[in-house]
Write a protein that holds these residues in place. Structure first.
Motif, PDB file in Angstrom:
ATOM      1  N   GLU A 138       9.032  -8.764 -17.472  1.00 60.96           N
ATOM      2  CA  GLU A 138       8.307  -8.061 -16.112  1.00 60.96           C
ATOM      3  C   GLU A 138       8.025  -6.584 -16.609  1.00 60.96           C
ATOM      4  O   GLU A 138       7.009  -6.071 -16.245  1.00 60.96           O
ATOM      5  N   THR A 139       9.114  -6.063 -17.007  1.00 62.91           N
ATOM      6  CA  THR A 139       9.005  -4.629 -17.485  1.00 62.91           C
ATOM      7  C   THR A 139       7.993  -4.547 -18.446  1.00 62.91           C
ATOM      8  O   THR A 139       7.076  -3.633 -18.318  1.00 62.91           O
ATOM      9  N   ALA A 140       7.871  -5.320 -19.379  1.00 65.92           N
ATOM     10  CA  ALA A 140       7.230  -5.265 -20.488  1.00 65.92           C
ATOM     11  C   ALA A 140       5.647  -5.329 -20.148  1.00 65.92           C
ATOM     12  O   ALA A 140       4.638  -4.779 -20.353  1.00 65.92           O
ATOM     13  N   ASP A 141       5.508  -6.531 -19.086  1.00 69.76           N
ATOM     14  CA  ASP A 141       3.990  -6.638 -18.529  1.00 69.76           C
ATOM     15  C   ASP A 141       3.748  -5.552 -17.516  1.00 69.76           C
ATOM     16  O   ASP A 141       2.268  -5.231 -17.747  1.00 69.76           O
ATOM     17  N   ARG A 142       4.574  -4.675 -17.143  1.00 69.06           N
ATOM     18  CA  ARG A 142       4.266  -3.723 -16.273  1.00 69.06           C
ATOM     19  C   ARG A 142       3.803  -2.461 -16.987  1.00 69.06           C
ATOM     20  O   ARG A 142       3.274  -1.313 -16.386  1.00 69.06           O
ATOM     21  N   THR A 143       4.435  -2.340 -18.421  1.00 71.24           N
ATOM     22  CA  THR A 143       4.384  -1.128 -18.999  1.00 71.24           C
ATOM     23  C   THR A 143       3.730  -1.450 -20.481  1.00 71.24           C
ATOM     24  O   THR A 143       4.215  -1.169 -21.435  1.00 71.24           O
ATOM     25  N   LEU A 144       2.453  -2.211 -20.208  1.00 68.31           N
ATOM     26  CA  LEU A 144       1.795  -2.778 -21.775  1.00 68.31           C
ATOM     27  C   LEU A 144       1.739  -1.558 -22.860  1.00 68.31           C
ATOM     28  O   LEU A 144       1.699  -1.927 -23.715  1.00 68.31           O
ATOM     29  N   ASN A 145       1.339  -0.369 -22.323  1.00 66.76           N
ATOM     30  CA  ASN A 145       0.906   0.877 -23.189  1.00 66.76           C
ATOM     31  C   ASN A 145       2.055   1.640 -23.631  1.00 66.76           C
ATOM     32  O   ASN A 145       1.821   2.517 -24.086  1.00 66.76           O
ATOM     33  N   LEU A 146       3.357   1.168 -23.286  1.00 74.06           N
ATOM     34  CA  LEU A 146       4.420   1.917 -23.353  1.00 74.06           C
ATOM     35  C   LEU A 146       5.451   1.323 -24.342  1.00 74.06           C
ATOM     36  O   LEU A 146       6.743   1.441 -24.209  1.00 74.06           O
ATOM     37  N   LEU A 147       4.910   0.428 -25.205  1.00 80.84           N
ATOM     38  CA  LEU A 147       5.896  -0.243 -26.160  1.00 80.84           C
ATOM     39  C   LEU A 147       6.762   0.845 -26.943  1.00 80.84           C
ATOM     40  O   LEU A 147       8.078   0.509 -27.139  1.00 80.84           O
TER      41      LEU A 147
END
Length: 273
Positions: free
Chosen positions: A152-161
C-alpha cells in the motif's frame, strides 16, 4: 555532554530523534528529483511568506513555513503547508513572472513525499514528549520498517522508490539492536509491548539478560542476609548439644534462603507471563 557521560561512566543510549533525523535527511538526498522539488519549494516559501490572495479566496489563513536544516520535520511542514496553499501560490505566481512555480510532476512528488513521511512526523512528535522512554524505540522502528515494506505504501508513493529504499537501509543501519541489550530489555519489561515487537532471537536474549540480572540481585540479597541478619556465631566446644544448635541455625538460614529464592522465582514468573 556525550563526553561527560562517558567520563562519568554512566549508562546511556543515543538520541532516537537525532538518529531518525539523520535517516530522513539521507533519504531526501538520495533522489535527485526530490532534492530539486524541495529546493524549488524553499525558494517559493522564502519569497511568498505573506499573500493577500489567501484571504481573497477564503483559503486557510496559514502562513507558509520556512524549514530549518537541523530539523527534518520542518521540511515536512514546509511541503505540507505549501501543498495546502497550492491554489493561492499558483495564482500569485501567475501575476509575478520573476517567480517560478512547481511543475505538475513536482507537485505530485511533493504530495507523495508528505504521504511517505507522515508516520515519521507522527513518531517524532510522540518521542518529543516528556513522558517518552527508551522502551518505545524498538516498537517505533519495527513499525516504520513494516510501513515501508507494505504494498500500500509503495502504491501511494510510486515515484519515490529510491527514497523508500534509502529510508529502510538507513533505519536498519542506525537502529541495530543486536549491539545493545538496553533497548531489548526496556521493551521486554514494558507491559505495553513485552515481546510483541521482538524477534525470536531478541526475545531469548532479553529473557536471559533479565534472568541473569535477577539471579545477581538474588545472590546479593542472600549474601547481605547472611552478613547482617544472622547473629555472629560463637565458638563452642563440639558436643552433642552444640551440634544440635548448629543444625538448627543452619536450617533457618536455609529456610530464609529458600524464602528469598521463591520470591525471586515469583517475580521472574510475573515478568515472563
Amino acid at each position: 555532554m556525550i563526553k561527560g557521560v562517558r567520563v562519568a561512566d554512566y549508562d546511556s543510549a543515543k538520541c532516537f530523534i537525532h538518529s531518525l533525523q539523520r535517516a530522513v535527511e539521507e533519504s531526501l538526498k538520495s533522489q535527485a528529483e526530490v532534492l530539486e522539488m524541495v529546493a524549488a519549494a524553499r525558494r517559493i516559501v522564502t519569497h511568498f511568506n505573506h499573500s493577500g490572495v489567501r484571504q481573497e479566496l477564503n483559503l486557510p489563513n496559514h502562513q507558509l513555513v520556512q524549514d530549518v536544516m537541523t530539523r527534518w520535520n520542518s521540511t515536512y511542514y514546509l511541503m505540507e503547508r505549501l501543498l495546502e496553499q497550492k491554489r493561492a501560490v499558483s495564482l500569485y505566481i501567475t501575476d509575478h513572472e520573476s517567480l517560478n512555480n512547481l511543475t505538475p510532476s513536482q507537485w505530485e512528488l511533493m504530495e507523495q513525499c508528505i504521504k511517505l513521511l507522515k508516520p515519521f512526523e507522527e513518531i517524532t512528535k510522540i518521542t518529543s514528549s516528556s513522558v517518552s522512554c527508551i522502551s518505545e524505540v524498538i516498537p517505533h522502528v519495527v513499525t516504520l520498517l513494516k510501513y515501508l515494506g507494505k504494498e500500500e505504501t509503495a502504491d501511494r508513493t510510486l515515484n519515490l522508490l529510491t527514497m523508500r529504499s534509502t529510508l529502510k537501509v538507513e533505519l536498519e543501519k542506525r537502529f541495530d539492536f543486536d549491539d545493545n541489550d538496553k533497548y531489548l530489555v526496556a521493551s521486554f519489561l514494558d507491559p505495553r509491548f513485552k515481546t510483541s515487537f521482538l524477534g525470536l532471537v531478541q526475545k531469548e536474549r532479553a529473557r536471559q539478560k533479565v534472568l541473569l540480572e535477577t539471579l545477581k540481585i538474588c545472590c546479593d540479597e542472600c549474601s547481605s542476609t547472611d552478613d547482617y541478619s544472622s547473629p555472629p556465631s560463637k565458638k563452642r566446644n563440639i558436643n552433642e548439644n552444640d551440634r544440635t544448635i548448629e543444625i538448627h541455625d543452619s536450617f533457618w538460614r536455609c529456610f530464609e534462603e529458600m524464602r528469598l529464592w521463591r520470591q525471586v522465582l515469583l517475580q521472574m514468573r510475573l515478568i515472563f507471563i
